[in-house]
Design a protein around this motif. Structure first.
Motif, PDB file in Angstrom:
ATOM      1  N   UNK A  10     114.297  19.598 -27.138  1.00  0.00           N
ATOM      2  CA  UNK A  10     114.749  20.307 -25.802  1.00  0.00           C
ATOM      3  C   UNK A  10     114.548  19.418 -24.667  1.00  0.00           C
ATOM      4  N   UNK A  11     115.548  19.721 -24.055  1.00  0.00           N
ATOM      5  CA  UNK A  11     115.817  18.688 -22.475  1.00  0.00           C
ATOM      6  C   UNK A  11     114.367  19.127 -21.727  1.00  0.00           C
ATOM      7  N   UNK A  12     114.263  17.909 -21.170  1.00  0.00           N
ATOM      8  CA  UNK A  12     112.645  18.832 -20.038  1.00  0.00           C
ATOM      9  C   UNK A  12     113.726  18.687 -18.635  1.00  0.00           C
ATOM     10  N   UNK A  13     113.818  19.335 -18.344  1.00  0.00           N
ATOM     11  CA  UNK A  13     114.644  19.884 -17.341  1.00  0.00           C
ATOM     12  C   UNK A  13     114.300  18.555 -16.470  1.00  0.00           C
ATOM     13  N   UNK A  14     112.549  19.145 -16.177  1.00  0.00           N
ATOM     14  CA  UNK A  14     111.987  18.994 -14.130  1.00  0.00           C
ATOM     15  C   UNK A  14     111.621  17.412 -14.519  1.00  0.00           C
ATOM     16  N   UNK A  15     111.879  17.089 -15.467  1.00  0.00           N
ATOM     17  CA  UNK A  15     111.473  15.337 -15.400  1.00  0.00           C
ATOM     18  C   UNK A  15     113.267  15.101 -15.525  1.00  0.00           C
ATOM     19  N   UNK A  16     113.691  15.514 -15.905  1.00  0.00           N
ATOM     20  CA  UNK A  16     115.515  14.756 -15.720  1.00  0.00           C
ATOM     21  C   UNK A  16     115.489  14.615 -14.037  1.00  0.00           C
ATOM     22  N   UNK A  17     115.091  15.702 -13.964  1.00  0.00           N
ATOM     23  CA  UNK A  17     115.708  16.364 -11.959  1.00  0.00           C
ATOM     24  C   UNK A  17     114.795  15.415 -11.605  1.00  0.00           C
ATOM     25  N   UNK A  18     113.703  15.284 -11.763  1.00  0.00           N
ATOM     26  CA  UNK A  18     112.550  13.775 -10.645  1.00  0.00           C
ATOM     27  C   UNK A  18     113.548  13.031 -11.165  1.00  0.00           C
ATOM     28  N   UNK A  19     113.930  12.305 -12.373  1.00  0.00           N
ATOM     29  CA  UNK A  19     114.295  10.848 -12.454  1.00  0.00           C
ATOM     30  C   UNK A  19     115.871  10.877 -12.144  1.00  0.00           C
ATOM     31  N   UNK A  20     116.709  11.565 -11.916  1.00  0.00           N
ATOM     32  CA  UNK A  20     117.502  11.478 -10.938  1.00  0.00           C
ATOM     33  C   UNK A  20     117.611  11.404  -9.701  1.00  0.00           C
ATOM     34  N   UNK A  21     115.827  12.192  -9.098  1.00  0.00           N
ATOM     35  CA  UNK A  21     116.253  11.989  -7.714  1.00  0.00           C
ATOM     36  C   UNK A  21     115.342  10.405  -7.269  1.00  0.00           C
ATOM     37  N   UNK A  22     114.558  10.247  -8.165  1.00  0.00           N
ATOM     38  CA  UNK A  22     114.298   8.976  -8.335  1.00  0.00           C
ATOM     39  C   UNK A  22     115.790   7.627  -8.013  1.00  0.00           C
TER      40      UNK A  22
END
Lengths: 108, 108
Positions: free
Chosen positions: A86-98
């Motif tokens: 499953x996608x780790x949406x929090x991690x993905x959002x953090x990466x997107x932010x950076x």
DNA sequence: ATCGTTTATCGTCGATATACGATGAATAAT
DNA sequence: ATTATTCATCGTATATCGACGATAAACGAT
């Protein structure tokens, strides 16, 4: 804008560049982007399901999944019979932010 | 969220995945991110200036610059004596937008 | 004309990525 | 117990990446 020369807070941007580059690398393959899409709209699925959806060998899909897991973008529960990815949406959002922060600072 | 199954507009996301992956690949190296930073806060500079700033051979820097140019993120004027490299801020902003759109759709 | 500087490209080499088939482990189904 | 399914891993082959040195072209300076 000048993340290289200004000391202090922006210096972290400099120090984090290898990690950020690793994030970009994890997303640098069409198959992985497609797998990410597939996972994202399914909340969870097993390896086989992806194999059936894409025209790739099971071992190849497993490798791509491993790359995404190692990058911290996908979590998985190894249940032998039917591992759940499953996608780790929090991690993905953090990466997107950076990524956005970095790229925006280069556009300023 | 389901960019794979919904036909119509989101189908373009699907079709553009290889190009998006190429964008990620261009940014998937710490040296290129540093070069991009360097260019971004200087408005333009030559190859030699980057060589002096980083601990890399001139040919290596030239290769990284070529990757960025080929990806359309950096423009350059080939003036033989002192080529001028500069960030294509519009292209970078566009890429950032597409990356954010994609990643956000995977977080929704 | 010669020299020095800058740049792009070539060739090479080791490391990494990507794809596949084969295999073994774990488990559900029969 | 046997069979079928799913998965991760191994091994292998090929391609690409990333680094470097060497080199040639272009040009300013002398």
């Amino acid at each position: 804008m000048n993340n290289l020369d200004i000391p202090g807070a922006p210096a972290r941007v400099q120090r984090d560049l290898p990690e950020l580059a690793a994030g970009f690398a994890a997303l640098a393959h069409p198959a992985r982007l497609r797998i990410l899409c597939h996972l994202a709209c399914r909340e969870a699925c097993c390896c086989r399901e992806i194999v059936d959806a894409f025209d790739l060998a099971q071992s190849t899909v497993s490798q791509h999944l491993k790359v995404l897991v190692d990058a911290g973008l996908v979590r998985y529960v190894p249940e032998n019979r039917r591992s759940r990815y499953m996608v780790d949406r929090d991690a993905l959002a953090r990466l997107e932010g950076r990524m956005s922060t970095f790229l925006s600072s280069c556009c300023a």
